[in-house]
Scaffold this active site. Sequence first.
Site, PDB file in Angstrom:
ATOM      1  CE  LYS A 276      16.440  32.415  51.082  1.00  0.00           C
ATOM      2  NZ  LYS A 276      17.308  32.966  50.005  1.00  0.00           N
TER       3      LYS A 276
ATOM      4  CD  GLU B 148      20.196  34.410  45.734  1.00  0.00           C
ATOM      5  OE1 GLU B 148      20.652  34.965  44.711  1.00  0.00           O
ATOM      6  OE2 GLU B 148      20.890  34.182  46.740  1.00  0.00           O
TER       7      GLU B 148
ATOM      8  CG  ASP C  91      22.673  30.237  49.364  1.00  0.00           C
ATOM      9  OD1 ASP C  91      22.478  31.131  50.210  1.00  0.00           O
ATOM     10  OD2 ASP C  91      22.595  30.442  48.131  1.00  0.00           O
ATOM     11  CB  SER C  92      24.595  32.157  54.476  1.00  0.00           C
ATOM     12  OG  SER C  92      23.548  31.606  55.268  1.00  0.00           O
TER      13      SER C  92
ATOM     14  CD  GLU D 238      21.049  39.387  51.426  1.00  0.00           C
ATOM     15  OE1 GLU D 238      22.221  39.388  51.867  1.00  0.00           O
ATOM     16  OE2 GLU D 238      20.521  38.376  50.917  1.00  0.00           O
TER      17      GLU D 238
ATOM     18  CG  ASP E 155      18.713  29.749  50.609  1.00  0.00           C
ATOM     19  OD1 ASP E 155      17.674  30.227  50.135  1.00  0.00           O
ATOM     20  OD2 ASP E 155      19.568  30.425  51.202  1.00  0.00           O
TER      21      ASP E 155
END
Length: 278
Positions: free
Chosen positions: A120, A122, A51-52, A189, A90
């Site tokens: 993915k 978080e 999602d970056s 991270e 993501d």
Amino acid sequence: MSSQKQEVVKRLAAPDIMKRKGGEPIVCLTAYDAPTAALLDEHCDLLLVGDSVGMVVHGLPNTVGVTLEMMILHGQAVMRGSRRAMVVVDMPFGSYEGGKEVAYDNCARVMKETGAQAVKLESGPTVPETIAYLVQRGIPVMGHVGLRPQAVLTEGAFKAKGRTDDERLRVMAEAEATADAGAFAIVIEGTAEGVAREITGAIDTPTIGIGASAACDGQILVTPDMLGLFGWTPKFVRRYADLRGEIDRAVGTYAADVKARRFPAEVETYFSKKPAMP
């Protein structure tokens, strides 16, 4: 029809990544488009459609504004460009926090519409339960602990984690709960080296570091960062190229050639065909 058989390339999947625990380090990078994915595919075990993309492609201030539709669009492109690497997409902010059933519907949609091999999430305090729910229903999940970009609005900034005893215990607990929930790998991270090392040694799940030291089972970077596409890069990024400088030089030369009428030259120009001789 060609008599030659097309080479069949087996794409890596979650079990292949899980087997690398404690073995050869897992090579991962982010990818957002087909041409880049094709270049990275030969070298990477796993491509993350992160999602970056919201920040490095769409110019958003953080990842919170990324939508499910954006992730699906970029996931489709990366799948078209790659053949061998496992592709993980993501799940954006707001797509999985509203309950296990909502998370399942959104994750299933992403996998159906992109063809990716996993998603993915978080791993906040309530997420391991959702991860377990997804895994039990056939959706491979990668977790993400430590610095969690989607939590930037509650934390106020991107800050390294695990530097205090309280943070160490929290990140350790999140990692262990994520592993117990069935995640096939966990991104760590922006986390202190000692904590990343402790997590990697404590769980059977492979860890993928980004700003979490060489102690992890693999590494991932945001590809535009490591290729030097931006003027600033985080502390944990090593620049392997200077694409920003190369692009600036190339475009500057092009602009000068256009203004001086050096481009296009004769070799780059079409001309009318001469009529055939009688």
